[in-house]
Design a protein around this motif. Structure first.
Motif, PDB file in Angstrom:
ATOM      1  N   TYR A  29       1.283   5.019   1.162  1.00  0.00           N
ATOM      2  CA  TYR A  29       0.802   5.888   2.236  1.00  0.00           C
ATOM      3  C   TYR A  29       1.524   7.221   2.097  1.00  0.00           C
ATOM      4  O   TYR A  29       2.654   7.400   2.555  1.00  0.00           O
ATOM      5  CB  TYR A  29       1.103   5.235   3.590  1.00  0.00           C
ATOM      6  CG  TYR A  29       0.452   5.920   4.778  1.00  0.00           C
ATOM      7  CD1 TYR A  29      -0.894   5.716   5.083  1.00  0.00           C
ATOM      8  CD2 TYR A  29       1.192   6.756   5.612  1.00  0.00           C
ATOM      9  CE1 TYR A  29      -1.488   6.329   6.174  1.00  0.00           C
ATOM     10  CE2 TYR A  29       0.600   7.370   6.715  1.00  0.00           C
ATOM     11  CZ  TYR A  29      -0.729   7.157   6.977  1.00  0.00           C
ATOM     12  OH  TYR A  29      -1.321   7.772   8.064  1.00  0.00           O
ATOM     13  N   ASP A  30       0.861   8.165   1.409  1.00  0.00           N
ATOM     14  CA  ASP A  30       1.470   9.480   1.230  1.00  0.00           C
ATOM     15  C   ASP A  30       0.403  10.551   1.358  1.00  0.00           C
ATOM     16  O   ASP A  30      -0.739  10.279   1.768  1.00  0.00           O
ATOM     17  CB  ASP A  30       2.218   9.573  -0.105  1.00  0.00           C
ATOM     18  CG  ASP A  30       1.304   9.429  -1.318  1.00  0.00           C
ATOM     19  OD1 ASP A  30       0.070   9.542  -1.168  1.00  0.00           O
ATOM     20  OD2 ASP A  30       1.829   9.212  -2.426  1.00  0.00           O
ATOM     21  N   SER A  90       6.147   4.589   1.516  1.00  0.00           N
ATOM     22  CA  SER A  90       5.872   5.943   1.979  1.00  0.00           C
ATOM     23  C   SER A  90       7.069   6.838   1.687  1.00  0.00           C
ATOM     24  O   SER A  90       7.982   6.471   0.944  1.00  0.00           O
ATOM     25  CB  SER A  90       5.542   5.922   3.483  1.00  0.00           C
ATOM     26  OG  SER A  90       5.025   7.161   3.905  1.00  0.00           O
ATOM     27  N   PRO A 104      -2.503  -3.337   8.430  1.00  0.00           N
ATOM     28  CA  PRO A 104      -1.282  -2.891   7.738  1.00  0.00           C
ATOM     29  C   PRO A 104      -0.835  -3.898   6.694  1.00  0.00           C
ATOM     30  O   PRO A 104      -0.903  -5.118   6.913  1.00  0.00           O
ATOM     31  CB  PRO A 104      -0.260  -2.761   8.869  1.00  0.00           C
ATOM     32  CG  PRO A 104      -0.801  -3.567   9.991  1.00  0.00           C
ATOM     33  CD  PRO A 104      -2.279  -3.529   9.875  1.00  0.00           C
ATOM     34  N   MET A 144       5.751  11.559   5.504  1.00  0.00           N
ATOM     35  CA  MET A 144       4.654  10.788   6.084  1.00  0.00           C
ATOM     36  C   MET A 144       5.122   9.968   7.275  1.00  0.00           C
ATOM     37  O   MET A 144       4.382   9.790   8.248  1.00  0.00           O
ATOM     38  CB  MET A 144       4.027   9.885   5.024  1.00  0.00           C
ATOM     39  CG  MET A 144       3.220  10.634   3.975  1.00  0.00           C
ATOM     40  SD  MET A 144       1.903  11.666   4.670  1.00  0.00           S
ATOM     41  CE  MET A 144       0.805  10.411   5.329  1.00  0.00           C
ATOM     42  N   LEU A 200       4.672  -1.388   3.293  1.00  0.00           N
ATOM     43  CA  LEU A 200       4.137  -0.030   3.307  1.00  0.00           C
ATOM     44  C   LEU A 200       5.128   0.865   2.579  1.00  0.00           C
ATOM     45  O   LEU A 200       6.302   0.944   2.949  1.00  0.00           O
ATOM     46  CB  LEU A 200       3.943   0.458   4.742  1.00  0.00           C
ATOM     47  CG  LEU A 200       3.313   1.852   4.887  1.00  0.00           C
ATOM     48  CD1 LEU A 200       1.844   1.815   4.474  1.00  0.00           C
ATOM     49  CD2 LEU A 200       3.452   2.367   6.323  1.00  0.00           C
ATOM     50  N   TRP A 215      -0.200   2.306  14.933  1.00  0.00           N
ATOM     51  CA  TRP A 215       0.609   1.491  14.028  1.00  0.00           C
ATOM     52  C   TRP A 215       1.295   0.333  14.754  1.00  0.00           C
ATOM     53  O   TRP A 215       2.235  -0.260  14.215  1.00  0.00           O
ATOM     54  CB  TRP A 215       1.671   2.361  13.358  1.00  0.00           C
ATOM     55  CG  TRP A 215       1.117   3.383  12.420  1.00  0.00           C
ATOM     56  CD1 TRP A 215       0.719   4.653  12.710  1.00  0.00           C
ATOM     57  CD2 TRP A 215       0.880   3.209  11.019  1.00  0.00           C
ATOM     58  NE1 TRP A 215       0.259   5.288  11.589  1.00  0.00           N
ATOM     59  CE2 TRP A 215       0.352   4.428  10.527  1.00  0.00           C
ATOM     60  CE3 TRP A 215       1.065   2.155  10.125  1.00  0.00           C
ATOM     61  CZ2 TRP A 215       0.012   4.613   9.194  1.00  0.00           C
ATOM     62  CZ3 TRP A 215       0.729   2.341   8.799  1.00  0.00           C
ATOM     63  CH2 TRP A 215       0.202   3.543   8.347  1.00  0.00           C
ATOM     64  N   ARG A 273      -6.337   5.592   4.562  1.00  0.00           N
ATOM     65  CA  ARG A 273      -5.377   5.647   5.673  1.00  0.00           C
ATOM     66  C   ARG A 273      -5.879   4.840   6.868  1.00  0.00           C
ATOM     67  O   ARG A 273      -5.119   4.098   7.491  1.00  0.00           O
ATOM     68  CB  ARG A 273      -5.143   7.103   6.086  1.00  0.00           C
ATOM     69  CG  ARG A 273      -4.415   7.926   5.040  1.00  0.00           C
ATOM     70  CD  ARG A 273      -4.066   9.305   5.571  1.00  0.00           C
ATOM     71  NE  ARG A 273      -3.552  10.163   4.527  1.00  0.00           N
ATOM     72  CZ  ARG A 273      -3.002  11.348   4.726  1.00  0.00           C
ATOM     73  NH1 ARG A 273      -2.909  11.815   5.960  1.00  0.00           N
ATOM     74  NH2 ARG A 273      -2.550  12.075   3.708  1.00  0.00           N
ATOM     75  N   ALA A 284       0.845  -1.193   0.000  1.00  0.00           N
ATOM     76  CA  ALA A 284       0.000   0.000   0.000  1.00  0.00           C
ATOM     77  C   ALA A 284       0.876   1.237   0.000  1.00  0.00           C
ATOM     78  O   ALA A 284       1.949   1.264   0.618  1.00  0.00           O
ATOM     79  CB  ALA A 284      -0.928   0.006   1.210  1.00  0.00           C
ATOM     80  N   ILE A 316      -5.473   1.199   6.118  1.00  0.00           N
ATOM     81  CA  ILE A 316      -4.066   0.772   6.200  1.00  0.00           C
ATOM     82  C   ILE A 316      -3.641   0.606   7.652  1.00  0.00           C
ATOM     83  O   ILE A 316      -2.951  -0.363   8.009  1.00  0.00           O
ATOM     84  CB  ILE A 316      -3.169   1.791   5.474  1.00  0.00           C
ATOM     85  CG1 ILE A 316      -3.396   1.703   3.959  1.00  0.00           C
ATOM     86  CG2 ILE A 316      -1.698   1.568   5.806  1.00  0.00           C
ATOM     87  CD1 ILE A 316      -2.732   2.815   3.176  1.00  0.00           C
ATOM     88  N   ARG A 317      -4.060   1.528   8.517  1.00  0.00           N
ATOM     89  CA  ARG A 317      -3.679   1.424   9.930  1.00  0.00           C
ATOM     90  C   ARG A 317      -4.309   0.204  10.598  1.00  0.00           C
ATOM     91  O   ARG A 317      -3.682  -0.468  11.423  1.00  0.00           O
ATOM     92  CB  ARG A 317      -4.073   2.703  10.672  1.00  0.00           C
ATOM     93  CG  ARG A 317      -3.210   3.913  10.337  1.00  0.00           C
ATOM     94  CD  ARG A 317      -3.438   5.041  11.327  1.00  0.00           C
ATOM     95  NE  ARG A 317      -4.792   5.545  11.284  1.00  0.00           N
ATOM     96  CZ  ARG A 317      -5.177   6.589  10.555  1.00  0.00           C
ATOM     97  NH1 ARG A 317      -4.288   7.218   9.789  1.00  0.00           N
ATOM     98  NH2 ARG A 317      -6.430   7.008  10.573  1.00  0.00           N
ATOM     99  N   THR A 349      -3.058   9.914  -0.196  1.00  0.00           N
ATOM    100  CA  THR A 349      -3.890   8.803   0.271  1.00  0.00           C
ATOM    101  C   THR A 349      -5.106   9.355   1.002  1.00  0.00           C
ATOM    102  O   THR A 349      -4.976  10.210   1.885  1.00  0.00           O
ATOM    103  CB  THR A 349      -3.083   7.881   1.206  1.00  0.00           C
ATOM    104  OG1 THR A 349      -1.877   7.489   0.556  1.00  0.00           O
ATOM    105  CG2 THR A 349      -3.886   6.640   1.564  1.00  0.00           C
TER     106      THR A 349
END
Length: 1019
Positions: free
Chosen positions: A147-148, A169, A163, A173, A167, A185, A156, A145, A159-160, A151
């Motif tokens: 994550y920036d 990023s 996960p 981020m 990841l 996380w 988000r 995924a 994803i959290r 997103t």
């Protein structure tokens, strides 16, 4: 102009045969084809990984890996941290992805973090990863995924909660979105096995110092959740990859493994193939931009996909102006690309380049990294990029898949450009420069320690806190109230909840938006450069359009630019001064000496020049009133004996012009020694420095706090002078030029300057080859302290009552409290420390609402005033009519103490006082606490936390008692407050801190200065 297909070889032959451009070629070399070298992995791969490799096109599976890929993957799978330093397009992404896949197959809970400095790089890698595992069954594929900043909030949260295995990023981020919210996380951090850092060579200077802090924060949070991830750094070919990786990750330096911590292993012998690559050095008599345009025309006319690298935004825009005027089949197929473009503009250009719609792109260093923009044929460098590493990295963007390619260096007037035109063999034989990062940059380290304390309290004995730099930074944070000790003194907590939001990873200051007059944002600039590039009246170029800056508003974080067609460009003028704060090292250099240490620089922009775009003719000089930029940094300084000066002046040469020329030339050539741009350095020439007593040439890191560049250059200080002497002597100009002693950023317009004087001075200084005369000079050299260093020390002593009270890390950790919390205050010790003192508190007859607001405190009247007299160690009560007796008491006191007394009590009393209360020596405990915390806390909070004694009532209750005529109640309450204040005052004097409960309910220390002069008067 119809496009026709050509090849690179034909393009090069035509260039060399060209009547005009061929005569400008100073060197041509073709690096031969390099065949691939394969290696065999010692650890067998799971069948699923072998299947993925074959699906990618590697028929031999892992046996088809290059030598460096096989070596690196074995090391990663054995648990080692590594740094891979191989050329562009050598297959580095497989090096980290294959071990991550193998680890996932072994442990489905394993997680990996991929970090890329640019969003486009991250997006490329997501696609490549998915393509690699596409042949796996869908239910068995590891998830990935992105994550920036783009997103969505929904993605988000998803994803959290769940996960992914990988990841992807970017540094921002990680810094802003993951570390501050690490509790969310926890599953990801608990399973973190690999941290992949791509393009690690860009993490130097400001960015590198910040990232060193970010990686240490990440490692300590991973340890909190039971993980010990390995680092995988991928970088371009640099001279010191192991040292770079170790400095960034906080690991031991190569060859110095420590107990429980192993140094990163360097993999730098590439086995990747390379097609034939032509290198052509061109020295045009006209503008480098004009020559680049001619080369670009010839390349695109042949259908060759081309990238043009310019050293500055201005040069990029000048070349783009031509591109915007192109008509016919090339119209719209050439575009500029640089930092400062809006993100959506950059994504559009990347997509058009990758698809083949764009035939050529004109860029600054923004496209130096490995963004997938398709296969390229020709790379045109408008000016030497500043380092061998950057030249190879940019040149490595062309000629992939064994295609023939060409790299054309169009030299400018810069000293390095001309140096390599005259010494081409040196370019090809010179090892890559050192990539220097300074994890101990005082200003940046302090910011990340504060962030770390907000994420998880810092504990005494942590490895990160062991060094002197970290201890000094922690002391500074405590002194400023940014971190606070826990009640028992074993931890440090951040006073702000989210200090991460105040830290910009890529700049030394805040970012300012550049807006068109209609409010459209056209770019951005950091505040460190704003006064030099976007001051009022400056000419600013953006995507081929010319703007004139109408307003620079640093407070509001914006620059207003008006589009206009002008026939001039602007360049700032200024002045600088330096103070030597600390000398750390010294050595002889010929007949002179060179020192290294800590400096304070004062840089002033005094005005700007308007120069004609045709001919560079000076049109006018406009004064500017800009605030001085004052910062501390690291630097080296050459010291020249008076005898050397005398010998130069005996030849009727201008000595100030001589050292000024030496400064410019040395800074211009310093990137030969360390990976840097000349703009990463500053310089000052002083014919008689007041602290040294001799002529000095200072060269310093332009980054506040220092980047470690001059620290590295200090060991090569003699070589730098020798190279400078040879380069200036061999320049064919008569009186000095940009190729030798002129600087494009000189604040005094390169005046005075003396090329002949620089040559004479350097030949004289370096004539004593064994440095014997210099050693004697260095031994007798004395450097006086800066004018205000002693004052700073005195001020620090007044702020810090005792070092061990402020920074108890030097003592062994203990479970026992660091002080007896409930011990009664020692009034005698306070009196001995400050003499006679009076503590007082006032209760009023009317509320703020009744008199029209707090600004009318003088109308509130006095119901009861209670004062504690340290001489009698007893309290005295006064009514409003008895206040004259109280004012007599104050006049014999050495110190007057209160809580919020400056803002409130004295304002209430002043109408009744026969003298100005502001003239008393006053210690307002609330003001002193607020000086550290930067916000107000209540007496009840501080008394409960420090003395375990709450207030007995409050001001509203006292007002009600006044209305009821209960003076006895008011007096008792006021007396309690005075005694609480008196005990807090004594406690603070003895310990150097008091305690309070922060918003999280934790009892923490706040350093206080109850004995020094107040920070400000009232009224």
């Amino acid at each position: 102009m119809a496009l026709r297909q050509g090849d690179v070889g034909e393009y090069v032959r035509a260039l060399l045969a060209s009547e005009r451009l061929g005569a400008q070629v100073r060197h041509h070399r073709c690096l031969p084809v390099r065949e691939a070298e394969y290696g065999r992995c010692r650890l067998p791969w799971p069948q699923a990984v072998e299947k993925a490799l074959r699906a990618r096109g590697l028929e031999g599976g892992s046996a088809a890996l290059y030598r460096h890929q096989a070596e690196a993957t074995d090391l990663i799978r054995s648990g080692r941290s590594i740094v891979v330093a191989t050329p562009t397009a050598s297959g580095k992404s497989l090096i980290y992805t294959l071990p991550v896949l193998a680890e996932f197959l072994r442990d489905p809970d394993a997680r990996a973090l991929y970090l890329f400095p640019l969003k486009a790089l991250a997006q490329d890698q997501v696609g490549a990863f998915r393509a690699l595992v596409e042949a796996w069954p869908e239910e068995a594929r590891p998830s990935i995924a992105l994550y920036d900043g783009d997103t969505s909030d929904y993605a988000r949260r998803k994803i959290r909660l769940r996960p992914p295995a990988v990841l992807v990023s970017n540094p921002e981020m990680l810094h802003l979105g993951i570390l501050p919210h690490h509790e969310q996380w926890a599953p990801f951090l608990a399973g973190l096995s690999h941290i992949v850092v791509d393009e690690a060579h860009v993490y130097r200077g400001v960015f590198g110092a910040h990232m060193a802090g970010v990686f240490r924060r990440l490692a300590r949070l991973a340890a909190r959740y039971g993980a010990d991830p390995a680092f995988v750094f991928c970088t371009a070919t640099v001279g010191n990859p192991g040292e770079l990786a170790a400095a960034l990750a906080g690991l031991p330096a190569p060859g110095t493994d420590e107990e429980g911590r192993r140094a990163p292993v360097v993999v730098d012998r590439s086995g990747a193939p390379r097609g034939a690559r032509h290198y052509i050095f061109l020295d045009p008599p006209q503008s480098p931009a004009s020559a680049a345009i001619d080369l670009l025309k010839a390349a695109v006319a042949r259908g060759l996909r081309t990238i043009v690298y310019c050293r500055s935004r201005r040069m990029t825009e000048l070349v783009s102006l031509w591109a915007g005027a192109v008509e016919g089949p090339l119209a719209g197929r050439i575009s500029a690309y640089r930092a400062g473009f809006l993100p959506e503009e950059r994504r559009e250009i990347e997509a058009r380049m990758a698809s083949g719609e764009l035939l050529a792109v004109i860029s600054t260093s923004a496209l130096e990294l490995g963004i997938d923009i398709g296969g390229l044929d020709v790379c045109i460098l408008v000016g030497y990029p500043g380092t061998v590493t950057a030249t190879l990295q940019r040149g490595g963007r062309v000629g992939r898949a064994l295609r023939e390619s060409a790299v054309v260096l169009v030299a400018g007037d810069d000293a390095l450009d001309q140096y390599f035109l005259r010494h081409p063999d040196d370019f090809f034989s010179r090892p890559p420069e050192l990539a220097v990062v300074n994890p101990d940059n005082a200003a940046i380290l302090a910011r990340h320690l504060e962030c770390a304390a907000a994420e998880q309290p810092l504990r005494r004995g942590e490895p990160w806190l062991e060094g002197n730099a970290a201890q000094e930074a922690l002391r500074l944070l405590e002194r400023n109230g940014d971190v606070l000790q826990s009640a028992d003194g074993t931890q440090w907590l951040a006073s702000r909840k989210r200090p991460q939001r105040l830290v910009d990873l890529r700049g030394a200051g805040r970012s300012l938006a550049i807006e068109d007059t209609d409010g459209t944002v056209i770019g951005s600039i950091d505040s460190f450069r704003a006064w030099r590039e976007t001051h009022q009246g400056a000419v600013y170029l953006h995507r081929g359009r010319t703007y004139v800056i109408e307003e620079l508003d640093v407070a509001r974080g914006r620059v207003v630019a008006r589009q206009a067609r002008v026939s001039y460009f602007t360049r700032t003028r200024g002045s600088k001064s330096t103070e030597i704060l600390e000398e750390k090292a010294r050595r002889a250099v010929g007949r002179g000496a060179v020192c290294y240490g800590r400096l304070r620089i004062t840089d002033r922009v005094t005005g700007y020049e308007r120069r004609s775009t045709s001919g560079n003719r000076l049109l006018t000089i406009v004064p500017l009133e800009a605030p001085p930029h004052i910062f501390e940094t690291e630097g080296l300084w050459y010291v020249f004996p008076d005898a050397c000066r005398d010998r130069v002046e005996e030849q009727f040469l201008h000595f100030m012009g001589s050292i000024h020329a030496v400064e410019h030339a040395a800074i211009g050539l310093l990137p030969l020694e360390v990976m840097a741009d000349r703009n990463d350095f500053g310089g000052i020439s002083i014919p008689m420095h007041p602290q040294v007593g001799h002529a000095c040439v200072f060269i310093y890191d332009a980054l506040p706090g220092g980047a470690g560049l001059t620290r590295e250059a200090f060991s090569r200080a003699r070589d730098l002078l020798a190279i400078t002497r040879d380069a200036v002597s061999s320049c064919p100009c008569e009186d000095g030029c940009p190729s030798c002693v002129h600087s494009p950023k000189c604040g005094s317009g390169n005046r005075p300057i003396s090329k002949a004087g620089a040559i004479a001075l350097l030949q004289d200084v370096l004539s004593d080859t064994d440095d014997a005369e210099g050693r004697l000079f260095a031994d007798t050299l004395r450097i006086s302290p800066a004018a205000d260093v002693a004052d700073d020390a005195d001020r620090q002593d007044s702020v810090l009552p005792a070092e061990e009270k402020m920074f108890p890390m030097k003592h062994e950790a203990t479970d026992a409290p660091a002080f007896p919390v409930k011990r009664e205050a020692d009034a005698g010790s306070a009196q001995q420390h400050c003499g006679n003192y009076v503590v007082f508190d006032v209760e009023t007859r009317r509320s703020a609402a009744e008199v029209g607001g707090w600004q009318f405190a003088a109308k509130m009247g006095v119901s009861i005033l209670v004062a504690y007299d340290s001489r009698t160690q007893d309290c005295i009560s006064y009514t409003q009519d008895e206040l004259p007796d109280f004012f007599d008491l104050l006049q014999v006191a050495d110190v007057v103490v209160g809580f919020n007394s400056l803002r409130f009590d004295c304002a209430v009393l002043q109408p009744f006082a026969p003298y100005n209360l502001a003239k008393l020596r006053h210690v307002d405990l609330l003001r002193r606490i607020q000086d550290t915390l930067h916000y107000r806390v209540s007496l009840d909070n501080v008394a409960r936390a420090t003395l375990d004694a709450p207030k007995s009532a409050d001001g509203l209750q006292a007002l009600q008692w006044w209305k009821e005529g209960r003076l006895d109640k008011i007096e008792a309450y006021c007396r309690d407050d005075v005694l609480l204040t008196q005990r807090l005052y004594c406690f603070g004097l003895e310990h150097g801190f008091v305690l309070f409960r922060n918003k999280a309910g934790q009892r923490v220390r706040v350093p206080v200065n109850f004995s020094g002069e107040p920070s400000g008067r009232f009224f």
